[in-house]
Design a protein around this motif. Structure first.
Motif, PDB file in Angstrom:
ATOM      1  N   TYR A   1       0.836  -1.202   0.000  1.00  0.00           N
ATOM      2  CA  TYR A   1       0.000   0.000   0.000  1.00  0.00           C
ATOM      3  C   TYR A   1       0.874   1.257   0.000  1.00  0.00           C
ATOM      4  CZ  TYR A   1      -3.281   3.558   1.570  1.00  0.00           C
ATOM      5  OH  TYR A   1      -4.029   4.717   1.680  1.00  0.00           O
ATOM      6  N   LEU A   2       1.900   1.266   0.865  1.00  0.00           N
ATOM      7  CA  LEU A   2       2.801   2.419   0.935  1.00  0.00           C
ATOM      8  C   LEU A   2       3.499   2.622  -0.404  1.00  0.00           C
ATOM      9  CD1 LEU A   2       4.316   4.663   2.475  1.00  0.00           C
ATOM     10  CD2 LEU A   2       5.962   2.896   3.183  1.00  0.00           C
ATOM     11  N   ARG A   3       4.001   1.542  -0.974  1.00  0.00           N
ATOM     12  CA  ARG A   3       4.697   1.636  -2.261  1.00  0.00           C
ATOM     13  C   ARG A   3       3.774   2.204  -3.333  1.00  0.00           C
ATOM     14  NH1 ARG A   3       4.503  -1.545  -6.502  1.00  0.00           N
ATOM     15  NH2 ARG A   3       3.704  -3.385  -5.431  1.00  0.00           N
ATOM     16  N   GLU A   4       2.538   1.711  -3.386  1.00  0.00           N
ATOM     17  CA  GLU A   4       1.585   2.196  -4.388  1.00  0.00           C
ATOM     18  C   GLU A   4       1.182   3.640  -4.116  1.00  0.00           C
ATOM     19  OE1 GLU A   4      -1.426  -0.836  -4.264  1.00  0.00           O
ATOM     20  OE2 GLU A   4      -0.300  -2.140  -5.644  1.00  0.00           O
ATOM     21  N   LEU A   5       1.076   4.011  -2.842  1.00  0.00           N
ATOM     22  CA  LEU A   5       0.774   5.390  -2.472  1.00  0.00           C
ATOM     23  C   LEU A   5       1.876   6.332  -2.966  1.00  0.00           C
ATOM     24  CD1 LEU A   5      -1.298   7.090  -0.790  1.00  0.00           C
ATOM     25  CD2 LEU A   5       0.233   6.771   1.144  1.00  0.00           C
ATOM     26  N   LEU A   6       3.100   5.845  -2.921  1.00  0.00           N
ATOM     27  CA  LEU A   6       4.248   6.621  -3.399  1.00  0.00           C
ATOM     28  C   LEU A   6       4.378   6.550  -4.916  1.00  0.00           C
ATOM     29  CD1 LEU A   6       6.781   5.452  -0.678  1.00  0.00           C
ATOM     30  CD2 LEU A   6       5.723   7.723  -0.844  1.00  0.00           C
ATOM     31  N   ASN A   7       3.504   5.777  -5.536  1.00  0.00           N
ATOM     32  CA  ASN A   7       3.491   5.618  -6.996  1.00  0.00           C
ATOM     33  C   ASN A   7       4.828   5.079  -7.511  1.00  0.00           C
ATOM     34  OD1 ASN A   7       2.050   5.682  -9.403  1.00  0.00           O
ATOM     35  ND2 ASN A   7       2.834   7.706  -9.952  1.00  0.00           N
ATOM     36  N   LEU A   8       5.325   4.041  -6.814  1.00  0.00           N
ATOM     37  CA  LEU A   8       6.590   3.420  -7.185  1.00  0.00           C
ATOM     38  C   LEU A   8       6.373   1.966  -7.595  1.00  0.00           C
ATOM     39  CD1 LEU A   8       8.790   4.669  -4.194  1.00  0.00           C
ATOM     40  CD2 LEU A   8       8.813   5.551  -6.541  1.00  0.00           C
ATOM     41  N   THR A   9       7.178   1.517  -8.532  1.00  0.00           N
ATOM     42  CA  THR A   9       7.183   0.095  -8.873  1.00  0.00           C
ATOM     43  C   THR A   9       7.956  -0.650  -7.788  1.00  0.00           C
ATOM     44  OG1 THR A   9       9.258   0.202 -10.106  1.00  0.00           O
ATOM     45  CG2 THR A   9       7.211   0.653 -11.349  1.00  0.00           C
TER      46      THR A   9
ATOM     47  N   VAL B   1      11.120   5.614   9.440  1.00  0.00           N
ATOM     48  CA  VAL B   1      11.820   6.900   9.552  1.00  0.00           C
ATOM     49  C   VAL B   1      11.787   7.642   8.224  1.00  0.00           C
ATOM     50  CG1 VAL B   1      14.078   7.967   9.931  1.00  0.00           C
ATOM     51  CG2 VAL B   1      13.259   6.186  11.482  1.00  0.00           C
ATOM     52  N   GLU B   2      12.123   6.944   7.153  1.00  0.00           N
ATOM     53  CA  GLU B   2      12.223   7.569   5.827  1.00  0.00           C
ATOM     54  C   GLU B   2      10.889   8.146   5.359  1.00  0.00           C
ATOM     55  OE1 GLU B   2      13.942   8.913   2.330  1.00  0.00           O
ATOM     56  OE2 GLU B   2      14.989   8.032   4.042  1.00  0.00           O
ATOM     57  N   TYR B   3       9.788   7.440   5.632  1.00  0.00           N
ATOM     58  CA  TYR B   3       8.488   7.856   5.101  1.00  0.00           C
ATOM     59  C   TYR B   3       7.537   8.387   6.170  1.00  0.00           C
ATOM     60  CZ  TYR B   3      10.392   5.808   0.950  1.00  0.00           C
ATOM     61  OH  TYR B   3      11.213   5.539  -0.113  1.00  0.00           O
ATOM     62  N   GLY B   4       8.025   8.523   7.403  1.00  0.00           N
ATOM     63  CA  GLY B   4       7.223   9.122   8.468  1.00  0.00           C
ATOM     64  C   GLY B   4       6.003   8.307   8.869  1.00  0.00           C
TER      65      GLY B   4
ATOM     66  N   MET C   1      -1.641   5.734  10.077  1.00  0.00           N
ATOM     67  CA  MET C   1      -0.475   5.484   9.241  1.00  0.00           C
ATOM     68  C   MET C   1       0.716   6.365   9.596  1.00  0.00           C
ATOM     69  SD  MET C   1      -0.358   5.561   5.120  1.00  0.00           S
ATOM     70  CE  MET C   1       1.070   5.043   4.208  1.00  0.00           C
ATOM     71  N   TYR C   2       0.482   7.623   9.821  1.00  0.00           N
ATOM     72  CA  TYR C   2       1.596   8.554  10.001  1.00  0.00           C
ATOM     73  C   TYR C   2       1.886   8.782  11.476  1.00  0.00           C
ATOM     74  CZ  TYR C   2       0.963   9.176   5.057  1.00  0.00           C
ATOM     75  OH  TYR C   2       0.857   8.929   3.730  1.00  0.00           O
ATOM     76  N   ARG C   3       3.179   8.935  11.788  1.00  0.00           N
ATOM     77  CA  ARG C   3       3.607   9.116  13.173  1.00  0.00           C
ATOM     78  C   ARG C   3       3.225  10.478  13.715  1.00  0.00           C
ATOM     79  NH1 ARG C   3       9.236   9.283  13.352  1.00  0.00           N
ATOM     80  NH2 ARG C   3       9.336   9.256  11.114  1.00  0.00           N
ATOM     81  N   ASN C   4       3.349  11.495  12.910  1.00  0.00           N
ATOM     82  CA  ASN C   4       3.205  12.860  13.410  1.00  0.00           C
ATOM     83  C   ASN C   4       1.996  13.526  12.765  1.00  0.00           C
ATOM     84  OD1 ASN C   4       3.635  15.337  14.517  1.00  0.00           O
ATOM     85  ND2 ASN C   4       5.650  15.660  13.626  1.00  0.00           N
ATOM     86  N   GLN C   5       0.802  13.199  13.255  1.00  0.00           N
ATOM     87  CA  GLN C   5      -0.418  13.773  12.691  1.00  0.00           C
ATOM     88  C   GLN C   5      -0.886  14.936  13.556  1.00  0.00           C
ATOM     89  OE1 GLN C   5      -3.035  10.346  12.541  1.00  0.00           O
ATOM     90  NE2 GLN C   5      -2.437   9.899  10.465  1.00  0.00           N
TER      91      GLN C   5
END
Length: 113
Positions: A10-18, A57-60, A73-77
């Motif tokens: 899900y994260l990878r697709e959210l970032l629009n990455l293969t 860490v990299e994607y928060g 999903m996110y640490r700092n909302q």
């Protein structure tokens, strides 16, 4: 697929990455990423803790979210984090975000009626 595998995908697709692009960013092989995502059940592998921490860490994102313990999903909302993100956007992105925020606000108001 496991919860971790689903959320990693899900994260990878959210970032629009293969898979190949995301693997490169994580400095792992694409075959390892495929195993962590559980694309092939017979070859699925657990995500190592050090890699999970690196992703968080990299994607928060929250490790609790990644492991399925939480739906946040996110640490700092926080409002200050939202303002920081908003201030980093281009003017066109700010307009698009504002339009989407208005859509969500109206959608919420319509649900309460």
């Amino acid at each position: 697929m496991t919860v971790v595998g689903n959320r990693l995908r899900y994260l990878r697709e959210l970032l629009n990455l293969t898979q190949e692009e995301f693997a490169k960013k994580l400095q792992i092989s694409s075959s390892s990423l495929k195993r962590y995502e559980g694309s092939n059940q017979s070859e699925a592998r657990e995500l190592p803790l050090d890699l999970a921490l690196k992703i968080a860490v990299e994607y928060g994102i929250s490790l609790d979210w990644l492991t399925g313990v939480s739906d946040n999903m996110y640490r700092n909302q926080t409002p200050s984090k939202l303002a920081e993100i908003f201030n980093s956007l281009t003017e066109d992105q700010k307009k698009e975000l504002f339009s989407y925020a208005m859509y969500l606000k109206n959608k919420g108001e319509n649900m309460n009626e």
